[in-house]
Design an enzyme around this catalytic site. Structure first.
Site, PDB file in Angstrom:
ATOM      1  NE  ARG A 190      -4.194  -1.648   0.353  1.00 11.63           N
ATOM      2  CZ  ARG A 190      -4.367  -2.629  -0.558  1.00 11.63           C
ATOM      3  NH1 ARG A 190      -3.423  -2.762  -1.656  1.00 11.63           N
ATOM      4  NH2 ARG A 190      -5.394  -3.434  -0.532  1.00 11.63           N
ATOM      5  CG  HIS A 248      -3.147  -0.943  -6.929  1.00 10.13           C
ATOM      6  ND1 HIS A 248      -3.494  -0.299  -5.535  1.00 10.13           N
ATOM      7  CD2 HIS A 248      -3.177  -2.140  -6.582  1.00 10.13           C
ATOM      8  CE1 HIS A 248      -3.865  -1.044  -4.817  1.00 10.13           C
ATOM      9  NE2 HIS A 248      -3.711  -2.511  -5.317  1.00 10.13           N
TER      10      HIS A 248
HETATM   11  P1  NDP Z   1      -1.478 -11.880   4.737  1.00 11.72           P
HETATM   12  O1  NDP Z   1      -2.518 -11.339   5.855  1.00 11.72           O
HETATM   13  O2  NDP Z   1      -1.621 -13.155   4.394  1.00 11.72           O
HETATM   14  O3  NDP Z   1       0.093 -11.619   5.229  1.00 11.72           O
HETATM   15  C1  NDP Z   1       0.234 -10.652   5.850  1.00 11.72           C
HETATM   16  C2  NDP Z   1       1.904 -10.847   6.433  1.00 11.72           C
HETATM   17  O4  NDP Z   1       2.190  -9.733   7.003  1.00 11.72           O
HETATM   18  C3  NDP Z   1       2.163 -11.837   7.480  1.00 11.72           C
HETATM   19  O5  NDP Z   1       3.078 -12.707   7.455  1.00 11.72           O
HETATM   20  C4  NDP Z   1       2.045 -10.976   8.769  1.00 11.72           C
HETATM   21  O6  NDP Z   1       2.703 -11.588  10.003  1.00 11.72           O
HETATM   22  C5  NDP Z   1       2.628 -10.141   8.433  1.00 11.72           C
HETATM   23  N1  NDP Z   1       2.657  -8.709   9.058  1.00 11.72           N
HETATM   24  C6  NDP Z   1       1.421  -8.001   9.533  1.00 11.72           C
HETATM   25  N2  NDP Z   1       1.632  -7.269  10.501  1.00 11.72           N
HETATM   26  C7  NDP Z   1       2.775  -6.995  10.653  1.00 11.72           C
HETATM   27  C8  NDP Z   1       3.659  -6.368  11.610  1.00 11.72           C
HETATM   28  N3  NDP Z   1       3.307  -5.379  12.326  1.00 11.72           N
HETATM   29  N4  NDP Z   1       5.164  -6.692  11.548  1.00 11.72           N
HETATM   30  C9  NDP Z   1       5.566  -7.607  10.905  1.00 11.72           C
HETATM   31  N5  NDP Z   1       4.916  -8.494   9.863  1.00 11.72           N
HETATM   32  C10 NDP Z   1       3.539  -7.956   9.764  1.00 11.72           C
HETATM   33  O7  NDP Z   1      -1.791 -10.882   3.547  1.00 11.72           O
HETATM   34  P2  NDP Z   1      -1.472 -10.997   1.982  1.00 11.72           P
HETATM   35  O8  NDP Z   1      -0.215 -11.921   1.853  1.00 11.72           O
HETATM   36  O9  NDP Z   1      -2.684 -11.912   1.379  1.00 11.72           O
HETATM   37  O10 NDP Z   1      -1.369  -9.670   1.331  1.00 11.72           O
HETATM   38  C11 NDP Z   1      -0.621  -8.651   1.675  1.00 11.72           C
HETATM   39  C12 NDP Z   1      -1.013  -7.387   1.213  1.00 11.72           C
HETATM   40  O11 NDP Z   1      -0.631  -7.329  -0.060  1.00 11.72           O
HETATM   41  C13 NDP Z   1      -2.150  -7.113   1.455  1.00 11.72           C
HETATM   42  O12 NDP Z   1      -2.612  -6.626   2.803  1.00 11.72           O
HETATM   43  C14 NDP Z   1      -2.474  -5.743   0.360  1.00 11.72           C
HETATM   44  O13 NDP Z   1      -2.140  -4.576   1.063  1.00 11.72           O
HETATM   45  C15 NDP Z   1      -1.216  -5.959  -0.553  1.00 11.72           C
HETATM   46  N6  NDP Z   1      -1.721  -6.434  -1.953  1.00 11.72           N
HETATM   47  C16 NDP Z   1      -1.473  -5.865  -2.987  1.00 11.72           C
HETATM   48  C17 NDP Z   1      -2.093  -5.847  -4.234  1.00 11.72           C
HETATM   49  C18 NDP Z   1      -1.419  -4.981  -5.336  1.00 11.72           C
HETATM   50  O14 NDP Z   1      -2.131  -5.330  -6.516  1.00 11.72           O
HETATM   51  N7  NDP Z   1      -0.588  -4.213  -5.218  1.00 11.72           N
HETATM   52  C19 NDP Z   1      -2.816  -7.117  -4.585  1.00 11.72           C
HETATM   53  C20 NDP Z   1      -3.063  -7.824  -3.222  1.00 11.72           C
HETATM   54  C21 NDP Z   1      -2.570  -7.486  -2.068  1.00 11.72           C
HETATM   55  P3  NDP Z   1       2.043 -12.981  10.682  1.00 11.72           P
HETATM   56  O15 NDP Z   1       2.252 -13.856   9.511  1.00 11.72           O
HETATM   57  O16 NDP Z   1       3.083 -13.134  11.597  1.00 11.72           O
HETATM   58  O17 NDP Z   1       0.730 -12.722  10.955  1.00 11.72           O
HETATM   59  C1  OXD Z   2      -5.713  -6.252  -2.860  1.00  8.05           C
HETATM   60  C2  OXD Z   2      -5.412  -5.189  -3.872  1.00  8.05           C
HETATM   61  O1  OXD Z   2      -5.658  -5.708  -1.918  1.00  8.05           O
HETATM   62  O2  OXD Z   2      -5.591  -5.394  -5.204  1.00  8.05           O
HETATM   63  O3  OXD Z   2      -6.432  -7.234  -3.269  1.00  8.05           O
HETATM   64  O4  OXD Z   2      -4.753  -4.306  -3.730  1.00  8.05           O
END
Ligand code: NDP
Ligand code: OXD
Length: 306
Positions: free
Chosen positions: A221, A269
């Site tokens: 993000r 994006h």
């Molecule tokens: P998940 O919820 O599966 O994974 C999130 C990861 O971040 C986990 O490993 C979590 O740790 C870690 N995390 C969360 N908070 C913290 C913190 N404070 N400190 C350290 N690590 C942290 O999410 P996804 O992998 O499915 O997606 C990740 C992000 O990708 C989405 O939230 C979205 O913003 C972005 N995204 C962007 C897209 C794009 O087109 N640009 C498309 C899709 C998603 P733990 O495993 O320990 O919980």
């Molecule tokens: C998502 C994205 O969060 O597209 O899926 O950014």
């Protein structure tokens, strides 16, 4: 059962037909202010009125992986928030990040500039051992990206909230190990959810801790990155470049200094697009589980924000 849709970017009839194929008696309709309240909702970035007018909503299915836009709203306390997990996005994210890493690692932007100038020459070979990649976020998408990077034999570090173990990956967890993770990395990939703990995490302090000549890939993000800090570290030469897919304001305003910056590549994006068929199938499976009282994957823990 009534299902409300709020997804201005997508074809409503695709969703209505797809849901009717499974639940012919369901009332499925696009939500607009004043619509009859629904039991379930499928939505992407709805306005606050969407929840204010539907206080009895049992669950909302987020049409994306990141729920930060929903978490900014007041959602009725009993409404379960369910997000997309992978649904075809993980392999796209792996493609995008590997492309960005390989392009920088192999100096392809320099070779392309040479080709435009009809110049045949070689640039120094960079060793993989001098090119450790650090992935912030080891969730659904981060794990797939790490696996793909390992396929190219890069040294890979990963940072998550809770400690994890992944074969061939140096794993770090929590605030205490953030500095060690950054110091071990030259390329930084952000795949964190946007929460109160992670906003502005790509700031001057943290980016300065990357190895000299660092490279930033933000696919999570825009609000993870402090724009002015990235520009300052590019100017100082500590960072070599960045590939950015997400921005604080989207579309990125025409006057933004990222546009046209020689060391910044921009995409709109698109690193992992939401795929309609995969998303519909996943939401149907999750709604079926919910209706049958079975556990549902992808339930958002509202108190932690993801
Ligand atoms: P998940 O919820 O599966 O994974 C999130 C990861 O971040 C986990 O490993 C979590 O740790 C870690 N995390 C969360 N908070 C913290 C913190 N404070 N400190 C350290 N690590 C942290 O999410 P996804 O992998 O499915 O997606 C990740 C992000 O990708 C989405 O939230 C979205 O913003 C972005 N995204 C962007 C897209 C794009 O087109 N640009 C498309 C899709 C998603 P733990 O495993 O320990 O919980
Ligand atoms: C998502 C994205 O969060 O597209 O899926 O950014």
């Amino acid at each position: 059962m009534r299902i409300a849709l709020y997804n201005p970017d997508s074809r409503a009839e695709f969703w209505i037909d797809g849901l009717h194929a499974v639940w012919p008696d369901a009332e499925v309709a696009l939500w607009s202010p004043g619509s009859a309240p629904a039991d379930f909702a499928i939505a992407w970035t709805p306005p606050q009125a969407f929840f204010d007018e539907q206080p009895g909503l049992r669950a909302v299915f987020n049409l994306g992986a990141g729920v930060d836009a929903l978490m900014r709203l007041r959602i009725p306390p009993q409404t379960q928030v369910v997000r997309l997990e992978d649904a075809g996005m993980a392999v796209q994210m792996a493609e995008y990040v590997c492309h960005a890493v390989l392009r920088h690692f192999r100096g392809l932007d320099t070779y392309e500039a040479d080709a435009r100038a009809r110049r045949w020459r070689y640039h120094p070979v960079v060793m993989r051992s001098d090119f450790p990649v650090g992935v912030m976020g080891l969730g659904v998408l981060g794990s797939r990206v790490v696996q793909a990077l390992r396929g190219f034999e890069f040294p890979v570090n990963a940072w998550s909230r809770q400690p994890k173990m992944v074969d061939g990956v140096q794993c770090f967890a929590g605030g205490d190990q953030l500095d060690a993770f950054l110091a071990a990395s030259k390329v930084l990939v952000c795949l964190l959810p946007l929460t109160v703990d992670t906003q502005n995490i790509l700031n001057h302090r943290n980016l300065s801790r990357l190895q000299p000549g660092g490279y930033v890939i933000n696919v999570a993000r825009g609000a993870h990155l402090v724009d002015a800090d990235l520009l300052a570290l590019l100017d100082s030469g500590h960072l070599a470049g960045a590939m950015l897919d997400v921005f604080r304001t989207e579309p990125l305003p025409p006057e933004h200094p990222f546009w046209g910056h020689a060391q910044i590549s921009i995409t709109p994006h698109m690193s992992a697009r939401t795929l309609e068929a995969e998303s519909l199938a996943q939401i149907i499976a999750k709604l079926q589980a919910l209706l049958q009282g079975q556990p549902v994957d992808g339930l958002v823990q509202r108190e932690r924000g993801y």
